[in-house]
Design a protein around this motif. Structure first.
Motif, mmCIF file in Angstrom:
data_model
loop_
_atom_site.group_PDB
_atom_site.id
_atom_site.type_symbol
_atom_site.label_atom_id
_atom_site.label_comp_id
_atom_site.label_asym_id
_atom_site.label_seq_id
_atom_site.Cartn_x
_atom_site.Cartn_y
_atom_site.Cartn_z
ATOM 1 N N GLU A 349 0.929 -1.309 0.075
ATOM 2 C CA GLU A 349 0.027 -0.066 0.130
ATOM 3 C C GLU A 349 0.878 1.376 -0.026
ATOM 4 N N ILE A 387 -3.678 0.487 -3.480
ATOM 5 C CA ILE A 387 -3.145 -0.770 -3.073
ATOM 6 C C ILE A 387 -2.770 -1.341 -4.059
ATOM 7 N N SER A 421 -10.734 -4.772 2.238
ATOM 8 C CA SER A 421 -9.957 -3.196 2.262
ATOM 9 C C SER A 421 -10.981 -2.044 1.733
#
Length: 472
Positions: A349, A387, A421
């Protein structure tokens, strides 16, 4: 050619295509000289093929080749075709005629050189030019040799397809793709078994191959591998050889910028991504009613491939397949291929801090993090973080996904990670660098997520461009 027609028969009947092939004629009686391979349907037009194979390229297809009398003193190829055409259309019926050969077109011939690469037809360009032009004089010569008026010649050329420069290696690859779509094994052994069966039937005097005969042969030769599929052809980079056989075809080749398949990356104005999205999303309704298995053919980049998968999402119950080409040859990747456990991607990330949305980079076949980060910051997209999802071993390369089973497992692993996420995120920005087949499978699994903007790598200007918006 006859085995290809048998494959068309199998697929069209299994996929409930409109007016499918019911039988295949081989050197069929009572149809004149276009009798080598005949595709017989319930309603016109039937397809009549004359096949001319040459051991070398010494004789190109031109006026001399077509109008020269046979060595035995008989009529020329063109006169034979014209006679057969008049015979088959005596009562006003429609036909499709094809001259198939590995000979090349003569680029100096006034009529042959205008053959359309997509349709194989000399029309409409063959009709351009007055009687005194070189093309007009060529029409007169052809008409006289064919025993037709010039108007009749143009009518004939409207249904006579010239399938030229048929390369045997590429043709066999095409046949193997057809076998895969028809739900058959499609390696070299399977191809030889199918063509060998046709040869045996012809040697035994069988001139018409019915659906029952072909199905029995598939059973006896143990060729069955899966369901026969409806064909959806989508082409944006180069013409799709499967388009003429497709149940529905979307041709955007001339609607994309660029002179070659390597430079075509976005729609050519005034065409838009929204229009392409509308065409793709309308595709399910253009396929035969009740279709449950679909094969996608053609040449598209990753954003359209993802959209195709999303259009036929798993919740629709459609078994979607795509031919994925790789170093070890071509494989059929399908959404119904099972796997034991999802493959969790390697995750990294990067903080962006420009908003409350997120960006996702699927870096499976090549590394794109630097380019995506630069684009996000230059465009000031409202994302909090990027991401990056890579193969489980973290190494992005062309061979990082071994096959359909691994691709399905990885697609589920990626989706499941993003469900966690992006649980509280309203919108996601998706950048893809992966095999085309994985993009299709990923789109197919894309549910219980958030609105997703899919970007295409256009290599110019800003590097990326928002292509589609998918509700998930």
């Amino acid at each position: 050619m006859a085995w290809e027609a048998c494959l068309t028969l199998l697929r069209e009947n299994a996929a409930r295509s409109h007016n499918p092939v019911r039988a295949v004629g081989v050197e069929l009686d009572s149809v004149g000289n276009l009798d080598d391979v005949v595709l017989l349907r319930d309603f016109p037009p039937n397809t009549y093929k004359q096949v001319k194979y040459a051991v070398d390229s010494a004789t190109p297809v031109n006026a001399d080749y077509l109008t020269k009398p046979a060595a035995s003193g008989g009529p020329s190829i063109l006169k034979k075709i014209a006679r057969t055409w008049k015979q088959l259309t005596t009562h006003g019926g429609s036909v499709e005629l094809r001259l198939v050969t590995n000979r090349a077109a003569d680029p100096a011939d006034e009529l042959v050189k205008v053959c359309d690469a997509r349709t194989g037809l000399l029309m409409p360009k063959a009709a351009i030019g007055g009687d005194g032009s070189n093309r007009g004089k060529a029409r007169v010569r052809w008409a006289e040799e064919a025993g037709l008026t010039e108007v009749e010649l143009l009518d004939l050329l409207s249904v006579l397809h010239f399938d030229l420069s048929v390369n045997m290696v590429k043709y066999q690859e095409h046949l193997q793709l057809l076998m895969a779509i028809a739900g058959l094994l499609h390696d070299q052994r399977a191809l030889e078994a199918g063509t060998g069966w046709v040869a045996k039937m012809v040697r035994n005097g069988q001139r018409q191959l019915t659906q029952a005969m072909v199905e029995d042969a598939v059973e006896e030769l143990a060729l069955k591998a899966g369901p026969a599929r409806a064909v959806l052809s989508i082409a944006t980079l180069k013409p799709d050889p499967m388009a003429p056989d497709a149940d529905h075809a979307i041709d955007w080749v001339d609607r994309f910028e660029g002179d070659s398949e390597y430079t075509k990356r976005r729609p050519l104005s005034p065409n838009t991504w929204d229009q392409l999205q509308a065409d793709i999303e309308a595709a399910p309704g253009r396929l035969p009613a009740g279709t449950t298995a679909v094969s996608v053919t053609g040449s598209i980049r990753l954003a359209p491939a993802f959209l195709v998968g999303a259009t036929f999402r798993m919740v629709t119950g459609t078994d979607l397949a795509v031919l994925q080409r790789g170093r070890g040859g071509s494989q059929l990747w399908t959404t119904n291929d099972s796997f034991e456990d999802a493959l969790a991607p390697e995750v990294a990330e990067h903080e962006i801090g420009q908003g409350d949305e997120i960006a996702v980079a699927i870096a499976v076949s090549t590394e794109i993090v630097t380019d995506v980060l630069e684009y996000l910051r230059e465009q000031n997209l409202p994302v909090s973080r990027l991401i990056v999802l890579a193969p489980p071993n973290g190494k992005a390369n062309d061979g990082s996904v071994s096959g359909s089973t691994a691709a399905n497992a990885l697609a589920v692993g990626i989706r499941d990670h993003l469900r966690r996420s992006a649980r509280r995120v309203q919108r996601m920005h998706l950048f893809l660098a992966c095999p085309m087949g994985l993009a299709v499978l990923l789109g197919n699994r894309w549910n219980r997520l958030c609105q997703t903007v899919v970007y295409e790598d256009i290599k110019i200007d800003d590097g990326y461009e928002a292509a589609f918006s998918v509700e998930a």
